[in-house]
Design a protein around this motif. Structure first.
Motif, short mmCIF file in Angstrom:
data_model
loop_
_atom_site.label_atom_id
_atom_site.label_comp_id
_atom_site.label_asym_id
_atom_site.label_seq_id
_atom_site.Cartn_x
_atom_site.Cartn_y
_atom_site.Cartn_z
N ALA A 45 68.95 -50.76 215.29
CA ALA A 45 68.37 -49.53 214.75
C ALA A 45 66.87 -49.69 214.47
N GLU A 46 66.49 -50.83 213.90
CA GLU A 46 65.08 -51.05 213.58
C GLU A 46 64.22 -51.04 214.84
N LEU A 51 60.66 -48.31 218.99
CA LEU A 51 60.47 -47.87 220.37
C LEU A 51 60.29 -46.36 220.43
N GLU A 52 61.06 -45.64 219.65
CA GLU A 52 60.94 -44.18 219.63
C GLU A 52 59.57 -43.76 219.15
N GLN A 53 59.05 -44.43 218.14
CA GLN A 53 57.72 -44.13 217.62
C GLN A 53 56.65 -44.37 218.68
N ARG A 162 57.75 -59.65 220.03
CA ARG A 162 57.86 -60.04 221.44
C ARG A 162 59.05 -59.37 222.10
N GLY A 163 60.11 -59.17 221.32
CA GLY A 163 61.26 -58.47 221.85
C GLY A 163 60.92 -57.03 222.21
N LEU A 164 60.12 -56.38 221.38
CA LEU A 164 59.70 -55.01 221.69
C LEU A 164 58.87 -54.98 222.97
#
Length: 206
Positions: A45-46, A51-53, A162-164
């Protein structure tokens, strides 16, 4: 602009990605060494909010019962054809960041391939829960890495960033499933498309 290296997107969740990994390493190791490897996972969720932002939407859709039943049958068939003995894992509370962010750390430390092999074996051959940090800690120990660092990678703010970036890469590449292979403008989706990807890579690097 320089042409990007060929690459493939894999996921520890997917049995098709596991079989593509096995095929790649068993029959096409020369290609495996010429391409970049990128993880693909469903964000928590975090990460999803971040990502949505950023205006990044990932192509996840709920799986129907009919598709799930088909996959169970199809995977058994494909594993049998490859002579693989598999265990279908039970994901009670999956947290895909636990294993995939740990991979980013292992890869940074030069042991990404060993980590992938160990995680796939744990999940698809031994039926272990790779969302359990203790399982990841055990894998880290077996391949000579810090078990605390890998098992807590999903809580490290720097690793999560880094995952993002990794998820943004699959968004920019138009990846909608795994295994997914890209060579230049050519895209190949599915374990049965691996031979075409291999031929494409070999045709311009031989």
């Amino acid at each position: 602009m320089a042409r990007r290296r060929p690459r493939w997107y894999f996921s520890f969740r997917s049995p098709y990605a596991w079989m593509a990994y096995r095929d790649l390493m068993a029959d096409h190791r020369d290609v495996a060494d010429r391409i970049d490897w990128f993880p693909f996972w469903e964000p928590d969720a975090e990460a999803g909010d971040r990502l949505e932002q950023a205006g990044i939407s990932l192509p996840y859709v709920a799986m129907s019962k009919e598709k799930h039943l088909y996959i169970l049958q199809d995977v058994r068939r494909l594993a049998r054809d490859r002579g693989l003995k598999m265990v279908w894992p039970v994901d009670r509370e999956p947290r895909w960041e636990v294993s995939h962010l740990a991979y980013l750390v292992a890869d940074e430390l030069g042991r990404g391939r060993e980590f992938i092999a160990a995680v796939y074996r744990a999940r698809w051959e031994e039926g272990q829960d790779i969302s359990d940090p203790a399982v990841i800690a055990g894998i880290a120990e077996r391949i000579g890495l810090d078990p605390v660092r890998l098992s807590t990678a999903c809580t490290d703010p720097a690793v999560r960033e880094r995952g993002l970036e990794a998820l943004d890469s699959l968004h920019r590449d138009g990846v909608f499933g795994v295994p997914f292979f890209i060579d230049g403008y050519e895209k190949f989706w599915g374990v049965d498309r691996l031979p075409g990807f291999v031929s494409s890579v070999r045709s311009r690097t031989s």
